[in-house]
Design an enzyme around this catalytic site. Structure first.
Site, PDB file in Angstrom:
ATOM      1  N   GLU A  90      34.423  25.363   8.126  1.00  0.00           N
ATOM      2  CA  GLU A  90      35.507  25.678   9.045  1.00  0.00           C
ATOM      3  C   GLU A  90      35.127  26.607  10.198  1.00  0.00           C
ATOM      4  OE1 GLU A  90      38.643  24.347   8.930  1.00  0.00           O
ATOM      5  OE2 GLU A  90      37.830  23.067   7.349  1.00  0.00           O
ATOM      6  N   SER A 492      81.178  26.805 -44.155  1.00  0.00           N
ATOM      7  CA  SER A 492      81.039  27.986 -45.010  1.00  0.00           C
ATOM      8  C   SER A 492      80.112  29.039 -44.414  1.00  0.00           C
ATOM      9  CB  SER A 492      80.523  27.573 -46.391  1.00  0.00           C
ATOM     10  OG  SER A 492      81.468  26.758 -47.042  1.00  0.00           O
TER      11      SER A 492
END
Length: 825
Positions: A90, A492
């Site tokens: 780059e 229950s």
């Protein structure tokens, strides 16, 4: 001669005028654009769009949310060769220019003329930083001029290394990867510091065109780009000739690696995600927050495994429902089975497979992952055909009794080979490892995707932190979180709250209630209601302790009648149990209301911790992208009196969230202590006896089953932890005879708790003042006379100790007989 002098003078003047005009134009542009340029300081303070990451309490990655995968790192953490690869690709003169590289622009022009393309580009890294952080991607002169001006400005105010670091953390490198560290993970499944030279060069080739030079999308083009970068690195002196030759000859090894989560907890992650969006909006996905949960990874793994095993065990008890698909003969003969199976979902550990041949003792089945595998007959023994919840067909004698060629079924691997080959790893096995793993034929077992569902919630009873949570068999199968969203009848499992209310109203474990038939008849009702015990039998006068551990329904109904429905509802509100969907009649005693598993678990946590309020929470702390703690769960302190004053006096720190949360007492500690003893008996001698396998004396719990076994529950606890399990169908329907809480839910709870309690010392509630132990006659519940050889010890609050007397109240009694309809409804 004079003409030549005159021409030269005119040319010089024109040149000077041109330069002046150019300078004026450029200056005008600068003066016009300069006020709109952002301050460079924003670069340092700017938050990179980093995904939301969710971690367990022991730092295991659970999930990642957000479109952009990013993992910011410092330049010191990046290998020098990787930096050189990007510079070669780059901006080789990055450390020499002042933001704009004239030589680089000229080189790019030469490349364009000579090759027809620009390989290295004319923009410097600084210009790309300016574009990526501040500017649009519009291809206009104004944008380009802004980019140049801003590049100069960045170079004046920031050091080179910092500019390069910003660039490498911001740049887009394809496949949702932003920044070099995220790209290393996406393409190679490892951090950038572990990459090889060829891999570094491959990443450096991506910024120019992340789609065109992507090694996943176009490996050949990416290879050309990679080798050009290696050549540039060699020309610039970054690598030797030998290194260049080796790296340029290396194969393309990139393949997609998704976010490598370390803990499967999708239901938990979704709760955390929703909470983060509620707090921070859409910025939760981009601002780099890290969320650390209260969930423990080992407990969560145990919860996942226990839930899957328990639901599959139920499913196989009720038979085989048939294949999930069928492949035609032409498809089988074409050999393209992998593509055909790709349309069927995988729900680990279940994977789709197609039956290719059958013999007397096995089936040959094909799976995408392992190719041809064997399914022995013994793995199909469970596969009697499903007829209804209570009936199955005959046991299979040969594979053809269950399967047909072309059937697509779910299977589980039972002997997956473990390859031991140098260079192989769990995340990236090489070809040699794969070959070794498949040279012995894999064996699989027939399975199927359960239709029944479940939920498990485990809470830290002392502070409410969620230790583990499962909202169903598979989040991929259904995102509906039954742990927090499913409202079901607790049956229950609700009785401990009723018994606690009774203990606070003066009843004792020795109180006798008649276990006898009750009939409710009302002309306004379509049917006569005849509540029964699950056994269908009646046992006469029964002490409350025994009635609870044997889960006697008729005793519970009479107990509720004796203490009053209104009192019980008020007491439930005192415990902060949601009563909005609880029926205000005597069916309340059998758990006819509706609660979520989370609400049930929270209620049991209140019982477990001695009666203090519990507010379940999942998020322990939240960190921003810089590691600052923006939220931390407050420390919980238990409070017996003056709690409101203590809460008001607790200072709020500067961080903006409270450091302390006061948990007031909701229930009498003596009644809670007695209830602990009664619920331990549920395990020691009652419906929860399977939990004796834990071999612990500090655990209590309660089973629960609703009519026709539509819901099965088990909730159990010690002083430190409370865990609830629910099993049932999403659309309530009978699960089949015998599918009680002790059968369908308790095994899941047990498998989880074996792991959750492993290595933990006993955790028992301290005995409070005001508790006395007295010998009673188990037949009458009265204080035993001296010399009574049948006497047993019982716990009482000191004001409720029974007197030594004889009573025949039960036989003549207020708790016998037939109730009026209005007492039920």
């Amino acid at each position: 001669m004079s003409r030549m002098i005159r021409f030269t003078r005119i040319t010089a003047w024109l040149f000077l005028v041109g330069i002046s005009l150019g300078a004026i134009v450029l200056s005008s542009f600068y003066l016009y654009l300069r006020p709109g340029l952002p301050a460079v300081e924003q670069l340092v303070d700017m938050r990179l769009q980093t995904p939301l990451r969710v971690y367990s309490s022991d730092n295991r990655l659970i999930a990642e949310f957000g479109e952009k995968r990013r993992a910011p790192i410092t330049i010191e953490q990046i290998p020098t060769l990787q930096l050189h690869a990007f510079l070669a690709a780059e901006d080789a003169r990055f450390y020499e220019h002042n933001g704009v590289d004239i030589k680089g622009l000229v080189r790019a022009a030469v490349e364009l003329v000579s090759t027809g393309s620009i390989r290295s580009g004319g923009s410097t890294i600084t210009m790309q930083v300016a574009k990526n952080y501040f500017l649009t991607r519009d291809r206009t002169f104004i944008r380009k001029f802004n980019e140049i001006l801003l590049a100069f400005q960045i170079e004046r105010e920031l050091p080179k290394d910092q500019i390069l670091e910003l660039y490498l953390n911001k740049i887009y490198l394809g496949n949702r990867a932003y920044g070099i560290e995220a790209a290393a993970q996406v393409y190679y499944g490892k951090p950038v510091k572990e990459l090889e030279l060829a891999q570094m060069a491959m990443l450096a080739g991506l910024p120019k065109a992340p789609s065109a030079y992507n090694p996943l999308a176009d490996p050949e083009r990416a290879l050309i780009r990679r080798n050009w970068i290696l050549q540039r690195m060699n020309e610039l002196g970054y690598i030797s000739n030998t290194a260049y030759e080796l790296a340029s000859g290396a194969p393309v090894t990139a393949r997609y690696h998704g976010a490598e989560t370390e803990l499967n907890a999708d239901y938990v992650a979704e709760i955390a995600r929703g909470e983060m969006v509620r707090r921070f909006g859409d910025e939760a996905y981009t601002d780099g927050y890290k969320v650390y949960l209260t969930v423990d990874s080992e407990k969560q793994k145990a919860a996942n495994k226990a839930m899957k095993n328990g639901l599959q065990a139920y499913d196989q008890r009720h038979g085989y429902r048939g294949p999930i698909g069928q492949l035609e003969k032409d498809t089988l003969e074409s050999g393209d089975l992998a593509e055909s199976l790709s349309s069927f979902s995988t729900y680990p550990p279940l994977r789709p497979a197609v039956v290719t041949s059958l013999s007397n003792d096995k089936a040959e089945v094909y799976t995408q992952e392992f190719g041809m595998t064997e399914m022995p007959l013994e793995t199909m023994a469970w596969a009697r055909s499903y007829q209804n919840p209570d009936r199955r067909g005959p046991a299979p004698n040969k594979p053809s009794d269950v399967l047909a060629i072309g059937d697509v079924v779910y299977v589980e691997v039972i002997n997956e080979p473990k390859a031991e080959v140098t260079g192989a790893s769990e995340n990236e096995p090489n070809e040699e490892a794969h070959e070794a793993a498949t040279q012995d034929k894999v064996k699989v077992a027939l399975s199927q995707l359960p239709e029944v569902q479940g939920a498990l919630i485990s809470l830290d009873a002392q502070n409410g932190g969620m230790l583990a949570l499962s909202g169903g068999y598979s989040f991929q199968q259904s995102k509906y979180n039954r742990a927090t969203q499913a409202r079901r009848q607790p049956g229950s499992n609700f009785k401990p709250f009723l018994y606690l209310a009774a203990l606070e109203k003066g009843r004792t474990p020795a109180t006798l209630i008649n276990d006898a038939p009750i009939v409710f008849d009302d002309a306004s009702l379509e049917t006569i209601w005849r509540p029964e015990n699950s056994s269908g039998q009646f046992y006469g006068p029964t002490r409350l302790r025994e009635a609870l551990y044997r889960s006697r329904n008729l005793v519970s109904i009479r107990l509720l009648r004796s203490i009053g429905i209104d009192y019980t509802i008020d007491y439930l509100n005192q415990l902060k149990i949601d009563t909005s969907q609880i029926q205000k009649d005597l069916s309340l005693a059998l758990g006819s209301g509706q609660l979520t598993p989370m609400e049930v678990a929270r209620g049991f946590a209140v019982i477990a911790n001695g009666g203090y309020d519990v507010k379940p929470y999942l998020i322990d702390r939240i960190e921003d992208s810089r590691g600052n703690i923006v939220y931390a769960a407050p420390s919980v302190i238990h409070c017996d009196e003056n709690c409101a004053e203590i809460a008001q006096q607790t200072p709020t720190p500067d961080v903006g969230f409270p450091a302390i949360q006061v948990a007031p007492r909701l229930a009498d500690e003596r009644a809670i202590y007695i209830l602990h003893s009664m619920l331990r008996d549920v395990i020691e001698r009652g419906t929860g006896r399977r939990a004796l396998a834990l071999n612990r004396q500090d655990v209590g719990g309660k089973t629960g089953t609703t009519n026709e076994q539509r819901d099965a529950w088990f909730s159990g606890f010690n002083y430190s932890m409370a865990t609830t399990v629910w099993v049932g169908f999403d659309q309530p329907s009978p699960m089949g005879r015998g599918e009680y809480g002790a059968v369908a839910a308790l095994p899941i709870w047990l498998d989880y708790m074996e792991v959750a309690l492993a290595g933990q010392p006993p955790s028992v509630m301290p005995r409070p003042n005001g508790i006395v132990t007295v010998k009673i006659d188990p037949e009458t519940g009265e204080r035993a006379a001296p010399g009574n050889t049948n006497a047993v010890f019982e716990l009482f609050r000191e004001e409720n100790v029974p007197a030594q007397q004889t009573s025949d109240a039960i036989q003549s009694g207020e708790d016998g007989g037939t109730m009026l309809p209005q007492e039920l409804f």
